[in-house]
Write a protein that holds these residues in place. Structure first.
Motif, mmCIF file in Angstrom:
data_model
loop_
_atom_site.group_PDB
_atom_site.id
_atom_site.type_symbol
_atom_site.label_atom_id
_atom_site.label_comp_id
_atom_site.label_asym_id
_atom_site.label_seq_id
_atom_site.Cartn_x
_atom_site.Cartn_y
_atom_site.Cartn_z
ATOM 1 N N THR A 176 0.793 -1.109 0.192
ATOM 2 C CA THR A 176 -0.087 -0.091 0.170
ATOM 3 C C THR A 176 0.958 1.353 -0.049
ATOM 4 N N TYR A 177 0.542 2.317 -0.477
ATOM 5 C CA TYR A 177 1.095 3.275 -0.711
ATOM 6 C C TYR A 177 0.050 4.766 -0.218
ATOM 7 N N GLN A 178 0.513 5.790 0.311
ATOM 8 C CA GLN A 178 -0.219 6.915 0.479
ATOM 9 C C GLN A 178 0.571 8.036 0.229
ATOM 10 N N ASN A 179 0.105 8.897 -0.747
ATOM 11 C CA ASN A 179 0.763 10.185 -1.149
ATOM 12 C C ASN A 179 -0.068 11.426 -0.788
ATOM 13 N N GLY A 180 0.246 11.931 0.217
ATOM 14 C CA GLY A 180 -0.533 13.049 0.747
ATOM 15 C C GLY A 180 -1.962 12.481 1.733
ATOM 16 N N ALA A 181 -2.673 13.301 1.716
ATOM 17 C CA ALA A 181 -3.823 13.170 2.819
ATOM 18 C C ALA A 181 -4.803 12.313 1.939
ATOM 19 N N ASN A 182 -5.118 12.336 0.822
ATOM 20 C CA ASN A 182 -6.213 11.762 0.331
ATOM 21 C C ASN A 182 -5.947 10.617 -0.874
ATOM 22 N N GLN A 183 -4.618 10.678 -1.246
ATOM 23 C CA GLN A 183 -4.364 9.575 -2.381
ATOM 24 C C GLN A 183 -3.762 8.557 -1.821
ATOM 25 N N LYS A 184 -4.236 7.071 -1.825
ATOM 26 C CA LYS A 184 -3.771 6.150 -1.451
ATOM 27 C C LYS A 184 -4.242 4.939 -2.336
ATOM 28 N N GLY A 185 -3.503 3.680 -2.291
ATOM 29 C CA GLY A 185 -3.700 2.630 -2.895
ATOM 30 C C GLY A 185 -2.875 1.551 -2.777
ATOM 31 N N ILE A 186 -2.983 0.600 -3.898
ATOM 32 C CA ILE A 186 -1.991 -0.469 -3.724
ATOM 33 C C ILE A 186 -1.324 -0.535 -5.245
ATOM 34 N N LYS A 187 0.142 -0.808 -4.970
ATOM 35 C CA LYS A 187 1.134 -1.025 -6.070
ATOM 36 C C LYS A 187 1.962 -1.968 -6.044
ATOM 37 N N LYS A 188 2.515 -2.425 -6.993
ATOM 38 C CA LYS A 188 3.344 -3.193 -7.091
ATOM 39 C C LYS A 188 4.643 -3.033 -6.086
ATOM 40 N N SER A 189 5.098 -4.172 -5.433
ATOM 41 C CA SER A 189 6.199 -3.714 -4.160
ATOM 42 C C SER A 189 7.331 -3.506 -4.879
ATOM 43 N N SER A 190 8.353 -2.876 -4.082
ATOM 44 C CA SER A 190 9.551 -2.243 -4.780
ATOM 45 C C SER A 190 10.329 -3.517 -4.837
ATOM 46 N N ALA A 191 10.195 -4.640 -3.991
ATOM 47 C CA ALA A 191 11.011 -5.844 -4.179
ATOM 48 C C ALA A 191 10.883 -6.591 -5.335
ATOM 49 N N VAL A 192 9.238 -6.408 -5.858
ATOM 50 C CA VAL A 192 9.109 -7.155 -7.075
ATOM 51 C C VAL A 192 9.861 -6.213 -8.170
ATOM 52 N N GLU A 193 9.899 -5.156 -8.161
ATOM 53 C CA GLU A 193 10.426 -4.189 -9.148
ATOM 54 C C GLU A 193 12.060 -4.427 -9.237
ATOM 55 N N VAL A 194 12.620 -4.473 -8.189
ATOM 56 C CA VAL A 194 13.871 -4.598 -8.193
ATOM 57 C C VAL A 194 14.226 -6.398 -8.428
ATOM 58 N N TYR A 195 13.360 -7.174 -7.995
ATOM 59 C CA TYR A 195 13.627 -8.330 -8.602
ATOM 60 C C TYR A 195 13.636 -8.802 -10.051
ATOM 61 N N ASN A 196 12.541 -8.216 -10.717
ATOM 62 C CA ASN A 196 12.219 -8.089 -11.999
ATOM 63 C C ASN A 196 13.585 -7.623 -12.712
#
Length: 120
Positions: free
Chosen positions: A64-84
């Motif tokens: 999960t991520y949160q950019n500021g007060a109202n923007q949040k969601g789910i993204k590919k994990s940074s470990a997956v990005e580095v692994y790929n």
């Protein structure tokens, strides 16, 4: 001073360097000297990829991520990005090492690498 975790990783990398050097023992000394950085990088990436696999298995492929007060969601994990990214580089380094081998040795090394990957 390196911590216990770093020392353990360095030990695993050194063991992987020895394993890879055993696989490429048949190449001539000049090629082996030229390949030393490839071997070091391949060993580092192998151990790091194993660690990333453990992290991905433990934490999952999303975060999960949160950019500021109202923007949040789910993204590919940074470990997956580095692994790929790293797995692509690892494949290229292993390919370069394999190309240095005498043709009769290539099949044996490919079989050994395939067995290693399948065991993980």
């Amino acid at each position: 001073m390196a911590g216990k975790k770093e020392k353990e990783k360095e030990k695993r990398i050194n063991e992987e360097v020895e394993r890879i050097n055993g696989l490429i023992a048949e190449i001539d000394d000049k090629k082996k000297e030229a390949a030393s950085s490839l071997v070091s990088n391949a060993a580092f990436m192998t151990v790091t990829l194993q660690d990333l696999q453990q992290e991905i298995n433990k934490k999952g492929v999303t975060e999960t991520y949160q950019n500021g007060a109202n923007q949040k969601g789910i993204k590919k994990s940074s470990a997956v990005e580095v692994y790929n990214t790293m797995i692509k580089n690892h494949v290229q380094v292993i390919k370069q090492l394999t190309e240095l081998l005498p043709k009769s040795e290539v099949k044996q090394v490919e079989d050994a690498l395939e067995n290693f990957v399948m065991d993980k």
